[in-house]
Design a protein around this motif. Structure first.
Motif, PDB file in Angstrom:
ATOM      1  N   PRO A  72       3.755 -12.531  -8.076  1.00 35.48           N
ATOM      2  CA  PRO A  72       3.166 -11.279  -8.405  1.00 35.48           C
ATOM      3  C   PRO A  72       3.252 -10.282  -7.148  1.00 35.48           C
ATOM      4  N   VAL A  73       3.514  -9.013  -7.610  1.00 36.68           N
ATOM      5  CA  VAL A  73       3.594  -7.921  -6.608  1.00 36.68           C
ATOM      6  C   VAL A  73       2.441  -7.025  -6.900  1.00 36.68           C
ATOM      7  N   ALA A  74       1.869  -6.122  -5.915  1.00 35.43           N
ATOM      8  CA  ALA A  74       0.889  -5.124  -6.445  1.00 35.43           C
ATOM      9  C   ALA A  74       1.219  -3.864  -5.607  1.00 35.43           C
ATOM     10  N   ALA A  75       1.513  -3.185  -6.334  1.00 29.88           N
ATOM     11  CA  ALA A  75       1.849  -1.788  -5.888  1.00 29.88           C
ATOM     12  C   ALA A  75       0.849  -0.671  -5.899  1.00 29.88           C
ATOM     13  N   ILE A  76       0.533   0.287  -5.070  1.00 32.29           N
ATOM     14  CA  ILE A  76      -0.409   1.496  -5.165  1.00 32.29           C
ATOM     15  C   ILE A  76       0.155   2.611  -4.573  1.00 32.29           C
ATOM     16  N   CYS A  77      -0.105   3.626  -5.350  1.00 33.72           N
ATOM     17  CA  CYS A  77       0.072   5.059  -4.660  1.00 33.72           C
ATOM     18  C   CYS A  77       1.638   5.145  -4.639  1.00 33.72           C
ATOM     19  N   ALA A  92      -2.816   3.904  -9.279  1.00 35.90           N
ATOM     20  CA  ALA A  92      -2.822   5.053  -8.802  1.00 35.90           C
ATOM     21  C   ALA A  92      -3.781   5.060  -7.459  1.00 35.90           C
ATOM     22  N   SER A  93      -3.652   6.027  -6.203  1.00 37.88           N
ATOM     23  CA  SER A  93      -4.299   6.080  -5.169  1.00 37.88           C
ATOM     24  C   SER A  93      -5.857   6.080  -5.355  1.00 37.88           C
ATOM     25  N   THR A  94      -6.138   6.758  -6.404  1.00 37.21           N
ATOM     26  CA  THR A  94      -7.718   6.856  -6.574  1.00 37.21           C
ATOM     27  C   THR A  94      -8.556   5.658  -7.231  1.00 37.21           C
ATOM     28  N   ALA A 120     -10.212  -0.800  -8.916  1.00 41.01           N
ATOM     29  CA  ALA A 120      -9.588  -1.386 -10.049  1.00 41.01           C
ATOM     30  C   ALA A 120      -8.340  -2.064  -9.691  1.00 41.01           C
ATOM     31  N   PHE A 121      -7.577  -1.658  -8.705  1.00 40.63           N
ATOM     32  CA  PHE A 121      -6.460  -2.087  -8.011  1.00 40.63           C
ATOM     33  C   PHE A 121      -6.645  -3.535  -7.684  1.00 40.63           C
ATOM     34  N   ALA A 122      -7.995  -3.913  -6.941  1.00 45.33           N
ATOM     35  CA  ALA A 122      -8.316  -5.078  -6.647  1.00 45.33           C
ATOM     36  C   ALA A 122      -8.700  -5.785  -7.587  1.00 45.33           C
ATOM     37  N   VAL A 123      -9.506  -5.193  -8.739  1.00 45.59           N
ATOM     38  CA  VAL A 123      -9.978  -6.335  -9.769  1.00 45.59           C
ATOM     39  C   VAL A 123      -8.718  -6.841 -10.519  1.00 45.59           C
ATOM     40  N   ALA A 124      -7.608  -6.111 -10.508  1.00 46.01           N
ATOM     41  CA  ALA A 124      -6.391  -6.487 -11.336  1.00 46.01           C
ATOM     42  C   ALA A 124      -5.672  -7.625 -10.397  1.00 46.01           C
ATOM     43  N   ILE A 125      -5.727  -7.391  -9.006  1.00 45.12           N
ATOM     44  CA  ILE A 125      -5.185  -8.511  -8.305  1.00 45.12           C
ATOM     45  C   ILE A 125      -6.117  -9.657  -8.411  1.00 45.12           C
ATOM     46  N   PHE A 126      -7.303  -9.763  -8.369  1.00 43.12           N
ATOM     47  CA  PHE A 126      -8.183 -10.740  -8.854  1.00 43.12           C
ATOM     48  C   PHE A 126      -7.672 -11.618 -10.062  1.00 43.12           C
ATOM     49  N   GLU A 127      -7.680 -10.617 -11.183  1.00 44.27           N
ATOM     50  CA  GLU A 127      -7.274 -11.233 -12.270  1.00 44.27           C
ATOM     51  C   GLU A 127      -5.807 -12.111 -12.225  1.00 44.27           C
ATOM     52  N   PRO A 183       0.676  -1.123   0.049  1.00 47.79           N
ATOM     53  CA  PRO A 183       0.079  -0.091  -0.044  1.00 47.79           C
ATOM     54  C   PRO A 183       1.096   1.381   0.010  1.00 47.79           C
ATOM     55  N   GLY A 184       0.105   2.434  -0.431  1.00 53.50           N
ATOM     56  CA  GLY A 184       1.064   3.661  -0.327  1.00 53.50           C
ATOM     57  C   GLY A 184       1.212   4.161   0.998  1.00 53.50           C
TER      58      GLY A 184
END
Length: 213
Positions: free
Chosen positions: A104-109, A160-162, A166-173, A78-79
């Motif tokens: 996989p790695v998921a990064a936001i903000c 993006a922080s906003t 969409a971040f969650a959906v990309a993780i699900f994918e 998370p940011g």
């Protein structure tokens, strides 16, 4: 049965709202509306309490040193303001180990800036809060920046922080979790609040083949 773990790094002052959607629907619990095979574990630099930007005080389940890609399905970053102070370098290095292990790695903000400083976005398509935000890190990936809420490329998800939904959906994918119909309905529901998406979600979850994979 052995747990399938997802790890969420919690730096001091992390932006709690950015990962809440993903965490809630990734972590299995008795009243889970959308079935999942995953268990979320929180990770800190130490075992000391972490206070979020929203004022939540959390006790990490484990330390960053205890996390290994071989025992994880995903690392979420998370940011938060600590990234802008060029902090969390150990977390960025752990992300490098995950990518090398093809986990996989998921990064936001702000976490995207941490990956940029570590050179992990130099050759990948990616996004963030703004192109200028990442450019200020001095990284070499400027030509690969994409103006989009979320981008997934070569094992790394950036957002993006906003764009927490969409971040969650990309993780699900990335995890091949839920069907396309379930993901689309879930995204529509949390993006718009329209009742038609709730009904579509219920229908998709009840349809054959709608179970988690």
């Amino acid at each position: 049965m052995e747990e399938t773990l997802i790890h969420v790094y919690l730096p001091q002052g992390f932006a709690d709202w950015e990962v809440g959607h993903a965490m809630a629907y990734l972590n299995q619990h008795p009243h889970q509306f959308m079935p999942t095979p995953y268990t979320v574990r929180t990770v800190g630099e130490t075992h000391e309490p972490v206070r979020s930007m929203g004022g939540l005080t959390l006790l990490p389940d484990m330390t960053l040193a205890e996390v290994e890609p071989a025992n994880s399905a995903l690392l979420i970053l998370p940011g938060g303001t600590s990234w802008d102070a060029a902090g969390n370098t150990a977390a960025a290095e752990k992300a490098r180990a995950f990518v090398a292990a093809e986990v996989p790695v998921a990064a936001i903000c702000g976490a995207t800036a941490g990956l940029a400083r570590a050179g992990l976005l130099d050759e990948r398509r990616h996004t963030s809060n703004a192109a200028d935000y990442l450019r200020a890190t001095g990284y070499a990936g400027v030509p690969h920046y994409v103006e989009a809420p979320v981008v997934r490329d070569a094992g790394i998800i950036t957002a993006a922080s906003t764009a927490p939904v969409a971040f969650a959906v990309a993780i699900f994918e990335a995890l091949n979790l839920y069907t396309l119909e379930v993901r689309a309905a879930w995204s529509g529901l949390f993006s718009t609040g329209e009742a038609r998406y709730y009904h579509a979600l219920v229908s998709a979850l009840g349809a054959p083949g709608s179970e988690s994979t």
